[in-house]
Scaffold this active site. Structure first.
Site, PDB file in Angstrom:
ATOM      1  N   HIS A 203      31.960  40.189   9.022  1.00 60.90           N
ATOM      2  CA  HIS A 203      32.406  39.034   8.250  1.00 60.90           C
ATOM      3  C   HIS A 203      33.837  38.705   8.667  1.00 60.90           C
ATOM      4  O   HIS A 203      34.756  39.485   8.417  1.00 60.90           O
ATOM      5  CB  HIS A 203      32.360  39.326   6.749  1.00 60.90           C
ATOM      6  CG  HIS A 203      30.983  39.565   6.227  1.00 60.90           C
ATOM      7  ND1 HIS A 203      30.743  40.148   5.013  1.00 60.90           N
ATOM      8  CD2 HIS A 203      29.758  39.294   6.752  1.00 60.90           C
ATOM      9  CE1 HIS A 203      29.438  40.230   4.797  1.00 60.90           C
ATOM     10  NE2 HIS A 203      28.825  39.721   5.848  1.00 60.90           N
TER      11      HIS A 203
ATOM     12  N   MET B 122      32.263  44.881   1.336  1.00 60.30           N
ATOM     13  CA  MET B 122      32.041  44.467  -0.037  1.00 60.30           C
ATOM     14  C   MET B 122      30.715  43.722  -0.152  1.00 60.30           C
ATOM     15  O   MET B 122      30.329  42.997   0.746  1.00 60.30           O
ATOM     16  CB  MET B 122      33.194  43.565  -0.483  1.00 60.30           C
ATOM     17  CG  MET B 122      33.201  43.201  -1.962  1.00 60.30           C
ATOM     18  SD  MET B 122      34.605  42.116  -2.332  1.00 60.30           S
ATOM     19  CE  MET B 122      35.966  43.163  -1.832  1.00 60.30           C
TER      20      MET B 122
ATOM     21  N   ASP C 201      25.372  42.496   1.638  1.00 58.68           N
ATOM     22  CA  ASP C 201      24.820  41.890   2.848  1.00 58.68           C
ATOM     23  C   ASP C 201      24.342  42.984   3.794  1.00 58.68           C
ATOM     24  O   ASP C 201      25.077  43.934   4.069  1.00 58.68           O
ATOM     25  CB  ASP C 201      25.893  41.021   3.522  1.00 58.68           C
ATOM     26  CG  ASP C 201      25.336  40.197   4.669  1.00 58.68           C
ATOM     27  OD1 ASP C 201      24.134  39.877   4.641  1.00 58.68           O
ATOM     28  OD2 ASP C 201      26.104  39.868   5.591  1.00 58.68           O
TER      29      ASP C 201
END
Length: 360
Positions: A209, A301, A304
């Site tokens: 990410h 976090m 996903d």
């Protein structure tokens, strides 16, 4: 007890804004501020906060130097604020190498679709970092490649590799390694990839990410640190052994099958939260690679990667996850472990050596 935070920025306006946003959460108390890196070091020593938010460009002492000093002398979680530019990306990666754990865009319009969402995201990131445990930080050494080894040329298409997992499940034929991560991922990926030999027998797909402006600089940095070749993935790339392909920020990396597996770079469906999404890449491997993959979920976090890993696992793929003690944020790997789909749980420092042992 409220989470104690120190806010560091040379802009009085920005300091006040961050203090106001964090103080709106009853679980967060801003106990001090600083206008430069030198002040930050002194304030942190005096007030002993749980989390520090840090600007990069400041007078007297910049944020990267301050992070390095804090992590060496009185380590604690540090969240960097960065500009979404090429130079901002390089500086932020330097800060992460120095020991910072996470970063957010300094301009709130780059952080979320509206200001309220950006405020929630900031408070959520600070709370998550406040639950982490840190140690004194030492930057990773550069990899010595040896004479002539800087030239990284594509090799033939990957052949299936046999993996005999310690759990005793049947031997599988593997065609790729997929690694998904988020918060804490840049440093974690460096830790894993730097131990792999140049002749690593499988292609590796990396889903981190990260904003679009950061992934080219991050791929370049990994390529310089690792023996394997690393590049930002492009539409149409063939998967080659000994190469790692970093999903570009702001888009989705999906895998397409056929005689030679390829990468497709696509836009995101409406409502997609993560760009890139670990779930989307993992799920695409079910058909494209017949689930002949090892999926690895590292620190991050949220959850996903859980659904994609579940789909892979249902087709016979292998799934590894990082353990709680070595994760910056034990969200993504915890989701996989709690779903009962992790074949192995490793400390971060064990992941790279395990890949070498099982696949080389």
């Amino acid at each position: 007890m409220a989470l104690r935070v120190v806010v560091v920025d040379d802009s009085g306006f920005f300091r006040r804004r961050i203090v106001e946003i964090l103080s709106a959460d009853i679980g967060i108390e801003v106990v001090g501020t600083a206008a430069n890196g030198q002040e930050a070091i002194e304030v942190v020593k005096r007030l002993n906060p749980d989390v520090v938010t840090m600007d990069i460009e400041m007078p007297v002492m910049d944020g990267i130097t301050a992070v390095r000093r804090i992590m060496a002398e009185s380590p604690r979680p540090i969240l960097m604020f960065s500009t979404l530019t090429t130079e901002g990306a390089k500086a932020t990666l330097d800060a992460l190498d120095a020991g910072a754990m996470d970063f957010l865009p300094k301009r709130f319009s780059d952080m979320a679709k509206d200001e309220d969402s950006a405020k929630i995201l900031l408070r959520r990131r600070v709370r998550a970092l406040g639950r982490t445990r840190v140690q004194r930080h030492a930057p990773a050494p550069q990899v010595e490649r040896g004479p002539g080894s800087d030239t990284k040329t594509p090799r033939p298409a990957a052949q299936a590799v046999r993996l005999a997992p310690k759990s005793g499940t049947p031997v599988r034929s593997l065609r790729a390694v997929l690694i998904g991560t988020s918060t804490g991922g840049p440093v974690a990926l460096q830790e894993v990839l730097k131990v792999l030999p140049k002749e690593f027998p499988l292609p590796i797909v990396l889903i981190q990410h990260m904003p679009a402006s950061f992934t080219p600089a991050f791929a370049e940095r990994l390529n310089g640190l690792c023996r394997i070749a690393v590049k930002e993935a492009a539409d149409g790339d063939e998967l080659k052994p000994g190469w790692a392909y970093l999903a570009p920020g702001g888009q989705q990396l999906v895998l397409a099958g056929g005689a030679q597996a390829r990468i497709r770079i696509e836009g995101s469906p409406p409502g997609t939260i993560y760009k890139p999404s670990v779930d989307m890449t993992f799920s695409s491997a079910v058909g494209a690679l017949r689930a002949q993959v090892l999926a690895v979920v590292l620190t991050g976090m949220g959850a996903d990667g859980r659904d994609g890993a579940r789909a892979l696992k249902a087709q016979g793929a292998h799934v590894w996850a990082q353990d709680a003690a070595s994760s910056v944020v034990f969200g993504m790997p915890a989701a996989v472990i709690e779903a009962g789909i992790a074949d192995h749980v490793f400390a971060l420092k064990e992941v790279g050596p395990a890949l070498v042992k099982e696949l080389c």
